[in-house]
Write a protein that holds these residues in place. Sequence first.
Motif, PDB file in Angstrom:
ATOM      1  N   GLY A 291       0.413  64.955  22.115  1.00 18.43           N
ATOM      2  CA  GLY A 291       0.835  65.435  23.433  1.00 18.43           C
ATOM      3  C   GLY A 291       1.272  66.884  23.420  1.00 18.43           C
ATOM      4  O   GLY A 291       0.876  67.674  24.278  1.00 18.43           O
ATOM      5  N   LYS A 292       2.046  67.265  22.436  1.00 22.04           N
ATOM      6  CA  LYS A 292       2.539  68.647  22.371  1.00 22.04           C
ATOM      7  C   LYS A 292       1.433  69.617  21.946  1.00 22.04           C
ATOM      8  O   LYS A 292       1.407  70.762  22.386  1.00 22.04           O
ATOM      9  N   PHE A 293       0.518  69.171  21.086  1.00 22.44           N
ATOM     10  CA  PHE A 293      -0.613  70.022  20.714  1.00 22.44           C
ATOM     11  C   PHE A 293      -1.465  70.339  21.936  1.00 22.44           C
ATOM     12  O   PHE A 293      -1.756  71.508  22.217  1.00 22.44           O
ATOM     13  N   LEU A 294      -1.878  69.311  22.672  1.00 19.50           N
ATOM     14  CA  LEU A 294      -2.735  69.529  23.845  1.00 19.50           C
ATOM     15  C   LEU A 294      -2.013  70.327  24.930  1.00 19.50           C
ATOM     16  O   LEU A 294      -2.602  71.212  25.552  1.00 19.50           O
TER      17      LEU A 294
ATOM     18  N   PHE B  17       5.515  70.761  15.357  1.00 17.23           N
ATOM     19  CA  PHE B  17       6.831  70.271  15.760  1.00 17.23           C
ATOM     20  C   PHE B  17       6.742  68.923  16.473  1.00 17.23           C
ATOM     21  O   PHE B  17       7.690  68.150  16.442  1.00 17.23           O
ATOM     22  N   GLY B  18       5.609  68.595  17.076  1.00 17.80           N
ATOM     23  CA  GLY B  18       5.415  67.251  17.609  1.00 17.80           C
ATOM     24  C   GLY B  18       5.326  66.233  16.485  1.00 17.80           C
ATOM     25  O   GLY B  18       5.899  65.142  16.565  1.00 17.80           O
ATOM     26  N   LEU B  19       4.623  66.594  15.401  1.00 16.40           N
ATOM     27  CA  LEU B  19       4.535  65.705  14.243  1.00 16.40           C
ATOM     28  C   LEU B  19       5.899  65.551  13.569  1.00 16.40           C
ATOM     29  O   LEU B  19       6.286  64.446  13.177  1.00 16.40           O
ATOM     30  N   LEU B  20       6.628  66.651  13.474  1.00 15.27           N
ATOM     31  CA  LEU B  20       7.979  66.582  12.910  1.00 15.27           C
ATOM     32  C   LEU B  20       8.875  65.695  13.775  1.00 15.27           C
ATOM     33  O   LEU B  20       9.657  64.893  13.255  1.00 15.27           O
ATOM     34  N   GLN B  21       8.745  65.802  15.069  1.00 12.47           N
ATOM     35  CA  GLN B  21       9.506  64.947  15.984  1.00 12.47           C
ATOM     36  C   GLN B  21       9.107  63.484  15.793  1.00 12.47           C
ATOM     37  O   GLN B  21       9.970  62.600  15.781  1.00 12.47           O
ATOM     38  N   ASP B  22       7.826  63.216  15.624  1.00 13.87           N
ATOM     39  CA  ASP B  22       7.376  61.848  15.372  1.00 13.87           C
ATOM     40  C   ASP B  22       7.936  61.306  14.061  1.00 13.87           C
ATOM     41  O   ASP B  22       8.363  60.153  13.993  1.00 13.87           O
TER      42      ASP B  22
ATOM     43  N   ILE C  10       5.855  75.306  25.114  1.00  9.48           N
ATOM     44  CA  ILE C  10       5.181  75.923  26.262  1.00  9.48           C
ATOM     45  C   ILE C  10       5.557  77.404  26.366  1.00  9.48           C
ATOM     46  O   ILE C  10       4.696  78.249  26.630  1.00  9.48           O
ATOM     47  N   ALA C  11       6.815  77.731  26.131  1.00  8.10           N
ATOM     48  CA  ALA C  11       7.242  79.142  26.178  1.00  8.10           C
ATOM     49  C   ALA C  11       6.522  79.950  25.102  1.00  8.10           C
ATOM     50  O   ALA C  11       6.047  81.063  25.362  1.00  8.10           O
ATOM     51  N   ILE C  12       6.411  79.402  23.896  1.00  5.82           N
ATOM     52  CA  ILE C  12       5.680  80.098  22.828  1.00  5.82           C
ATOM     53  C   ILE C  12       4.222  80.262  23.215  1.00  5.82           C
ATOM     54  O   ILE C  12       3.622  81.324  23.019  1.00  5.82           O
ATOM     55  N   ALA C  13       3.638  79.219  23.771  1.00  8.62           N
ATOM     56  CA  ALA C  13       2.230  79.285  24.177  1.00  8.62           C
ATOM     57  C   ALA C  13       2.004  80.357  25.240  1.00  8.62           C
ATOM     58  O   ALA C  13       0.980  81.044  25.225  1.00  8.62           O
TER      59      ALA C  13
ATOM     60  N   LEU D 136      -4.029  79.169  20.708  1.00 10.13           N
ATOM     61  CA  LEU D 136      -4.075  78.728  19.317  1.00 10.13           C
ATOM     62  C   LEU D 136      -2.671  78.527  18.746  1.00 10.13           C
ATOM     63  O   LEU D 136      -2.364  77.464  18.184  1.00 10.13           O
ATOM     64  N   GLU D 137      -1.801  79.518  18.898  1.00 10.85           N
ATOM     65  CA  GLU D 137      -0.445  79.384  18.375  1.00 10.85           C
ATOM     66  C   GLU D 137       0.348  78.321  19.139  1.00 10.85           C
ATOM     67  O   GLU D 137       1.126  77.582  18.541  1.00 10.85           O
ATOM     68  N   GLY D 138       0.143  78.224  20.441  1.00 13.13           N
ATOM     69  CA  GLY D 138       0.810  77.177  21.215  1.00 13.13           C
ATOM     70  C   GLY D 138       0.417  75.794  20.728  1.00 13.13           C
ATOM     71  O   GLY D 138       1.260  74.910  20.578  1.00 13.13           O
TER      72      GLY D 138
END
Length: 161
Positions: free
Chosen positions: A76-79, A58-63, A40-43, A49-51
């Motif tokens: 969830g993190k993408f949206l 990183f959501g996929l990496l976390q998964d 969220i901070a990056i977004a 787009l970058e957010g």
Amino acid sequence: MKRVLIYGGILILMMFLQTSPLNFLKFFGARPDFILAAVIAIALFRGDLEGGIYGLVFGLLQDLLYGDILGINALGKFLTGYLAGYCTRILFRENVLIPIIITFLGSIFHEVIILAVLYFLKFDYPPFLFLARMIVPFALINSIMSTFLYKVFQKTRDAFL
């Protein structure tokens, strides 16, 4: 390229914090999501787009590393990252309250997405009980943490980018 390395490095650090003993501390029954707060901070700094991209990666990496259901955190993190970045089009992002409010609302949005996916996958969670006992404290913790992360990203932007 420099920006990607810096933001990627900070997010990898957040992934380590996510699994550190610090994350085992519970506040009102909820644990902070360092990765979500950083996305969220990056977004807020870089836009929708970058957010969304950082949230997806990183959501996929976390998964892949910690999750049970592949793609649930990525979605969830993408949206959430995309929506938080989109808000910067209409909000003045230099206001001190904006990161706190966006992180609070983004954390609730993220958890509602997770609950919706779990509901459609036939997991049995009482949504209103989960909302009151887990999501609101989770959003409060992430909002408090976002003030520190937002300052880190602001200083990083001023120093390196």
